[in-house]
Design a protein around this motif. Structure first.
Motif, PDB file in Angstrom:
ATOM      1  N   ASN A 177       0.842  -1.197   0.000  1.00 34.59           N
ATOM      2  CA  ASN A 177       0.000   0.000   0.000  1.00 34.59           C
ATOM      3  C   ASN A 177       0.877   1.247   0.000  1.00 34.59           C
ATOM      4  OD1 ASN A 177       0.231   1.280   2.781  1.00 34.59           O
ATOM      5  ND2 ASN A 177      -0.222  -0.827   3.345  1.00 34.59           N
ATOM      6  N   LYS A 178       0.292   2.373  -0.347  1.00 33.51           N
ATOM      7  CA  LYS A 178       1.052   3.616  -0.538  1.00 33.51           C
ATOM      8  C   LYS A 178       0.726   4.682   0.514  1.00 33.51           C
ATOM      9  CE  LYS A 178       2.587   1.934  -4.463  1.00 33.51           C
ATOM     10  NZ  LYS A 178       3.987   1.468  -4.598  1.00 33.51           N
ATOM     11  N   THR A 179       0.015   4.308   1.555  1.00 34.37           N
ATOM     12  CA  THR A 179      -0.494   5.334   2.465  1.00 34.37           C
ATOM     13  C   THR A 179       0.374   5.587   3.689  1.00 34.37           C
ATOM     14  OG1 THR A 179      -1.813   3.688   3.691  1.00 34.37           O
ATOM     15  CG2 THR A 179      -2.870   4.782   1.803  1.00 34.37           C
ATOM     16  N   PHE A 180       1.260   4.678   4.034  1.00 37.26           N
ATOM     17  CA  PHE A 180       1.955   4.741   5.319  1.00 37.26           C
ATOM     18  C   PHE A 180       3.058   5.798   5.371  1.00 37.26           C
ATOM     19  CE2 PHE A 180       5.389   3.095   8.147  1.00 37.26           C
ATOM     20  CZ  PHE A 180       4.721   3.191   9.357  1.00 37.26           C
ATOM     21  N   THR A 181       3.888   5.848   4.334  1.00 31.78           N
ATOM     22  CA  THR A 181       5.121   6.644   4.400  1.00 31.78           C
ATOM     23  C   THR A 181       4.850   8.110   4.690  1.00 31.78           C
ATOM     24  OG1 THR A 181       6.293   5.125   2.933  1.00 31.78           O
ATOM     25  CG2 THR A 181       7.193   7.337   3.153  1.00 31.78           C
ATOM     26  N   LYS A 182       3.864   8.707   4.015  1.00 31.44           N
ATOM     27  CA  LYS A 182       3.651  10.152   4.212  1.00 31.44           C
ATOM     28  C   LYS A 182       3.229  10.462   5.641  1.00 31.44           C
ATOM     29  CE  LYS A 182      -1.213  10.624   2.804  1.00 31.44           C
ATOM     30  NZ  LYS A 182      -2.149  11.318   1.893  1.00 31.44           N
ATOM     31  N   HIS A 183       2.449   9.555   6.248  1.00 32.25           N
ATOM     32  CA  HIS A 183       2.033   9.787   7.634  1.00 32.25           C
ATOM     33  C   HIS A 183       3.210   9.617   8.585  1.00 32.25           C
ATOM     34  CE1 HIS A 183      -2.354  10.126   7.154  1.00 32.25           C
ATOM     35  NE2 HIS A 183      -2.206   9.281   6.141  1.00 32.25           N
ATOM     36  N   TYR A 184       3.940   8.528   8.418  1.00 28.58           N
ATOM     37  CA  TYR A 184       5.051   8.254   9.326  1.00 28.58           C
ATOM     38  C   TYR A 184       6.151   9.303   9.181  1.00 28.58           C
ATOM     39  CZ  TYR A 184       8.712   5.864  11.879  1.00 28.58           C
ATOM     40  OH  TYR A 184       9.701   5.574  12.780  1.00 28.58           O
ATOM     41  N   LEU A 185       6.477   9.666   7.945  1.00 29.90           N
ATOM     42  CA  LEU A 185       7.558  10.628   7.751  1.00 29.90           C
ATOM     43  C   LEU A 185       7.145  12.027   8.192  1.00 29.90           C
ATOM     44  CD1 LEU A 185      10.438  10.790   6.870  1.00 29.90           C
ATOM     45  CD2 LEU A 185       9.728  11.101   4.507  1.00 29.90           C
ATOM     46  N   SER A 186       5.857  12.351   8.097  1.00 31.34           N
ATOM     47  CA  SER A 186       5.384  13.631   8.634  1.00 31.34           C
ATOM     48  C   SER A 186       5.674  13.717  10.130  1.00 31.34           C
ATOM     49  CB  SER A 186       3.882  13.796   8.388  1.00 31.34           C
ATOM     50  OG  SER A 186       3.589  13.897   7.018  1.00 31.34           O
ATOM     51  N   ASP A 187       5.443  12.611  10.836  1.00 27.25           N
ATOM     52  CA  ASP A 187       5.671  12.580  12.286  1.00 27.25           C
ATOM     53  C   ASP A 187       7.150  12.455  12.641  1.00 27.25           C
ATOM     54  OD1 ASP A 187       2.958  12.749  12.742  1.00 27.25           O
ATOM     55  OD2 ASP A 187       2.679  10.596  12.997  1.00 27.25           O
ATOM     56  N   ALA A 188       7.873  11.675  11.855  1.00 26.73           N
ATOM     57  CA  ALA A 188       9.236  11.286  12.242  1.00 26.73           C
ATOM     58  C   ALA A 188      10.336  12.067  11.525  1.00 26.73           C
ATOM     59  CB  ALA A 188       9.439   9.791  11.986  1.00 26.73           C
ATOM     60  N   PHE A 189       9.972  12.992  10.621  1.00 27.87           N
ATOM     61  CA  PHE A 189      10.987  13.651   9.787  1.00 27.87           C
ATOM     62  C   PHE A 189      12.103  14.264  10.623  1.00 27.87           C
ATOM     63  CE2 PHE A 189      12.933  17.129   7.520  1.00 27.87           C
ATOM     64  CZ  PHE A 189      13.136  16.624   6.249  1.00 27.87           C
ATOM     65  N   PHE A 190      11.748  15.071  11.611  1.00 26.45           N
ATOM     66  CA  PHE A 190      12.801  15.768  12.356  1.00 26.45           C
ATOM     67  C   PHE A 190      13.448  14.886  13.419  1.00 26.45           C
ATOM     68  CE2 PHE A 190      10.895  19.558  10.437  1.00 26.45           C
ATOM     69  CZ  PHE A 190      12.056  20.133   9.931  1.00 26.45           C
ATOM     70  N   THR A 191      12.795  13.802  13.799  1.00 21.77           N
ATOM     71  CA  THR A 191      13.475  12.804  14.627  1.00 21.77           C
ATOM     72  C   THR A 191      14.598  12.166  13.824  1.00 21.77           C
ATOM     73  OG1 THR A 191      11.464  12.337  15.887  1.00 21.77           O
ATOM     74  CG2 THR A 191      13.207  10.668  15.926  1.00 21.77           C
ATOM     75  N   LEU A 192      14.286  11.778  12.578  1.00 27.72           N
ATOM     76  CA  LEU A 192      15.317  11.205  11.706  1.00 27.72           C
ATOM     77  C   LEU A 192      16.410  12.221  11.410  1.00 27.72           C
ATOM     78  CD1 LEU A 192      12.974   9.287   9.232  1.00 27.72           C
ATOM     79  CD2 LEU A 192      14.549   8.253  10.868  1.00 27.72           C
ATOM     80  N   TYR A 193      16.001  13.479  11.203  1.00 30.38           N
ATOM     81  CA  TYR A 193      16.980  14.530  10.900  1.00 30.38           C
ATOM     82  C   TYR A 193      17.960  14.702  12.064  1.00 30.38           C
ATOM     83  CZ  TYR A 193      18.952  19.122   9.863  1.00 30.38           C
ATOM     84  OH  TYR A 193      19.825  20.165   9.628  1.00 30.38           O
ATOM     85  N   LEU A 194      17.457  14.736  13.284  1.00 27.14           N
ATOM     86  CA  LEU A 194      18.330  14.924  14.439  1.00 27.14           C
ATOM     87  C   LEU A 194      19.210  13.705  14.687  1.00 27.14           C
ATOM     88  CD1 LEU A 194      15.894  16.768  16.865  1.00 27.14           C
ATOM     89  CD2 LEU A 194      17.811  17.743  15.606  1.00 27.14           C
ATOM     90  N   LEU A 195      18.668  12.515  14.447  1.00 26.82           N
ATOM     91  CA  LEU A 195      19.488  11.308  14.574  1.00 26.82           C
ATOM     92  C   LEU A 195      20.570  11.281  13.500  1.00 26.82           C
ATOM     93  CD1 LEU A 195      16.727   8.649  15.289  1.00 26.82           C
ATOM     94  CD2 LEU A 195      18.397   9.543  16.913  1.00 26.82           C
ATOM     95  N   ASP A 196      20.233  11.796  12.339  1.00 26.47           N
ATOM     96  CA  ASP A 196      21.154  11.813  11.198  1.00 26.47           C
ATOM     97  C   ASP A 196      22.217  12.906  11.353  1.00 26.47           C
ATOM     98  OD1 ASP A 196      22.313  11.513   8.681  1.00 26.47           O
ATOM     99  OD2 ASP A 196      20.627  12.392   7.592  1.00 26.47           O
ATOM    100  N   GLU A 197      21.785  14.110  11.672  1.00 33.79           N
ATOM    101  CA  GLU A 197      22.677  15.265  11.693  1.00 33.79           C
ATOM    102  C   GLU A 197      23.210  15.606  13.080  1.00 33.79           C
ATOM    103  OE1 GLU A 197      23.785  16.864   9.157  1.00 33.79           O
ATOM    104  OE2 GLU A 197      22.484  16.244   7.501  1.00 33.79           O
ATOM    105  N   GLY A 198      22.596  15.035  14.115  1.00 34.43           N
ATOM    106  CA  GLY A 198      23.013  15.359  15.473  1.00 34.43           C
ATOM    107  C   GLY A 198      22.276  16.568  16.020  1.00 34.43           C
ATOM    108  N   TYR A 199      22.283  16.682  17.345  1.00 37.84           N
ATOM    109  CA  TYR A 199      21.629  17.820  17.991  1.00 37.84           C
ATOM    110  C   TYR A 199      22.411  19.095  17.717  1.00 37.84           C
ATOM    111  CZ  TYR A 199      18.336  14.972  20.652  1.00 37.84           C
ATOM    112  OH  TYR A 199      17.313  14.135  21.010  1.00 37.84           O
ATOM    113  N   LYS A 200      21.675  20.166  17.431  1.00 43.15           N
ATOM    114  CA  LYS A 200      22.294  21.472  17.195  1.00 43.15           C
ATOM    115  C   LYS A 200      21.544  22.518  17.999  1.00 43.15           C
ATOM    116  CE  LYS A 200      23.366  20.036  12.435  1.00 43.15           C
ATOM    117  NZ  LYS A 200      24.769  19.725  12.694  1.00 43.15           N
ATOM    118  N   ASP A 201      22.232  23.594  18.326  1.00 40.47           N
ATOM    119  CA  ASP A 201      21.597  24.672  19.079  1.00 40.47           C
ATOM    120  C   ASP A 201      20.841  25.638  18.185  1.00 40.47           C
ATOM    121  OD1 ASP A 201      22.054  24.161  21.819  1.00 40.47           O
ATOM    122  OD2 ASP A 201      24.158  24.714  21.594  1.00 40.47           O
TER     123      ASP A 201
END
Length: 514
Positions: A177-201
């Motif tokens: 199905n094609k419905t999951f990714t947009k919902h999950y990534l909407s919620d998790a985008f900046f969690t993934l970004y911070l895990l990827d790039e590290g915490y910044k001030d």
């Protein structure tokens, strides 16, 4: 107290050294041959433990993808770089629970305290992914006066499309199905970004609102004494907070129950996750209120509910089922010995080892009596959810509407599929992100790759609702499909719930007219 103080100092120093070693390893390149060994190790463990590995992808295709992955590793990579190579292959297995853990940077106690005492950088706003573009849909704290509907174009001069493409490749639903990714990534985008790039001030973002481009700098602010006092107060427990499973971090309740009309004939129940915490008390109280009120209509909203406890959904359904039921089929496992290979002590603290050591004999005994083989030699794991459950005395007998969307995953899809098959509810909304015919989850074997040290939890149980399967590799389809648009989200409109409310009014009027 002196020996205890010395122990605390020792553990603190050990923890700091452990964090330092981990971060050095995280940023150290690993030889190509060792990374290829990790690829082979991964595939062997998947074949050893996963009970339905080739459900959505033929063995020949998966063989080819793992072989091709090894050929693309032509130079040494850090664990992070290797993660972004191997996880997209894992995602193509199309099992939503199956995912490597991103090797995020770690921080010592002082570093974590520093971030804990500061406001979030991106987390104070809510977002929605639409056509691979990222929009702010809510800004409760009025951060930099960013308005709902603002599109984020870039972060620190890197286009958002770079991160959307990078993270989308890591995520998969169960099935096709094609419905999951947009919902999950909407919620998790900046969690993934911070895990990827590290915490910044701070971070510099480029935004667009009604055609006007603006550059904005986001900063972490030191929390005021009033903010810290408010957080401390929010963490205090109460009967209401416990029953509704209060989440202090987001200042929300996991479960809510209310009547949505003036005469208390229609009720609304929102469940954000099947966490199991205090759930028995919540359902007991809620359905007692329903019975006392003589309500005839119940709306259960599991949109955005990523799943959780089978025990909770089994208990919930016992308040809805008109007759004795079996929620799920016995769970297929690879072999009778599989449950004993769960790495029970993986990722455990020293105190956790003591607690788990006490519990371990009981866990082994439970596994021993739960594993069975059928006449064909197939191994299955039995739980109370694949035994007959009796309806509760306060079971609701009226009409039920179940609200679903692409964020309804795992246990949410299990109960949605069961309720649809049993014709116990009218499903309204969007196809679920989890599969109609089940998922692989339950408990896990936690595998650590020998060289990169990446961790891969592998689900051991094939969990399937007790229904006749559709075999379409898709999610649970709603009886009535209603889309929620970006504009709806920005304006805080809910066309799905609004439709159901209107439908209930029609049903009530027709009943009164007759």
């Amino acid at each position: 107290m002196r020996p205890f103080s010395i122990l605390i100092i020792f553990l603190t120093l050990f923890s700091c050294k452990s964090v330092e070693r981990y971060n050095v390893r995280r940023n150290t390149a690993i030889a190509t041959e060792k990374l290829r060994q990790d690829v082979d190790f991964t595939y062997r463990k998947l074949q050893e433990f996963h009970p339905q590995l080739y459900w959505y992808i033929p063995k020949e295709q998966l063989d080819f993808k793992f072989d091709s992955l090894k050929t693309t590793i032509t130079k040494p990579l850090t664990p992070v770089e290797f993660y972004f190579k191997i996880q997209p292959v894992i995602a193509q297995i199309r099992e939503g629970h199956l995912s490597f853990r991103i090797p995020a940077q770690r921080y010592d106690r002082a570093g974590m305290k520093n971030f804990k005492n500061k406001t979030g950088l991106f987390g104070r706003m809510n977002y929605r992914l639409e056509d691979n573009r990222l929009f702010v849909i809510e800004n409760k704290d009025s951060v930099q006066n960013i308005r709902p509907g603002t599109e984020i174009l870039s972060i620190n001069n890197e286009p958002i499309s770079k991160y959307v493409n990078r993270y989308s490749a890591l995520i998969t639903s169960d099935g096709k199905n094609k419905t999951f990714t947009k919902h999950y990534l909407s919620d998790a985008f900046f969690t993934l970004y911070l895990l990827d790039e590290g915490y910044k001030d701070s971070a510099r973002i480029e935004t667009s609102y009604q055609g006007q481009i603006q550059n904005i700098t986001l900063n972490r602010q030191t929390k005021s004494e009033a903010d810290l006092a408010k957080e401390k107060e929010a963490k205090k427990s109460s009967a209401e907070k416990n029953t509704n499973d209060y989440e202090a971090l987001t200042d929300t309740y996991n479960r809510t129950f209310k009547f949505i009309d003036t005469d208390s004939t229609a009720a609304y129940m929102k469940i954000r996750t099947f966490s199991q915490l205090f759930s028995k008390r919540f359902y007991q109280q809620s359905f007692a209120k329903l019975k006392k009120s003589k309500a005839e209509y119940l709306v259960i909203d599991i949109r955005g509910n990523y799943g959780g406890s089978l025990a909770e959904i089994n208990n919930l359904y016992s308040y809805l089922a008109p007759e004795p039921f079996t929620l799920v089929k016995p769970s297929k496992i690879v072999s009778k010995s599989t449950p004993f290979k769960t790495n029970f002590f993986a990722n455990t603290s020293p105190i956790g080892y003591v607690i788990k050591g006490i519990l371990y004999p009981g866990v082994l005994t439970a596994h021993l009596f739960s594993v069975k083989k059928d006449k064909n030699g197939n191994a299955f794991y039995n739980t109370k959810e694949n035994k007959i459950t009796q309806p509760k005395a306060d079971a609701f007998r009226g009409k039920v509407f179940l609200l679903i969307n692409g964020g309804s995953f795992s246990a949410s899809s299990i109960i949605a599929a069961k309720m649809k098959y049993d014709r116990r509810a009218t499903l309204v909304g969007e196809e679920t992100g989890g599969a109609n015919d089940g998922t692989v989850a339950g408990f896990y074997s936690y595998q650590k790759l020998p060289n990169s040290k990446l961790q891969l939890p592998i689900g051991l149980l094939l969990v399937q609702p007790n229904i006749t399967f559709e075999n379409k590799d898709l999610g649970v389809k709603p009886d009535l499909k209603i889309d929620e648009t970006l504009e709806n989200a920005i304006r805080k409109e809910d066309p799905v719930l609004d439709y159901v409310k209107a439908e209930i009014e029609i049903l009530k009027n027709n009943k009164d007219g007759n």
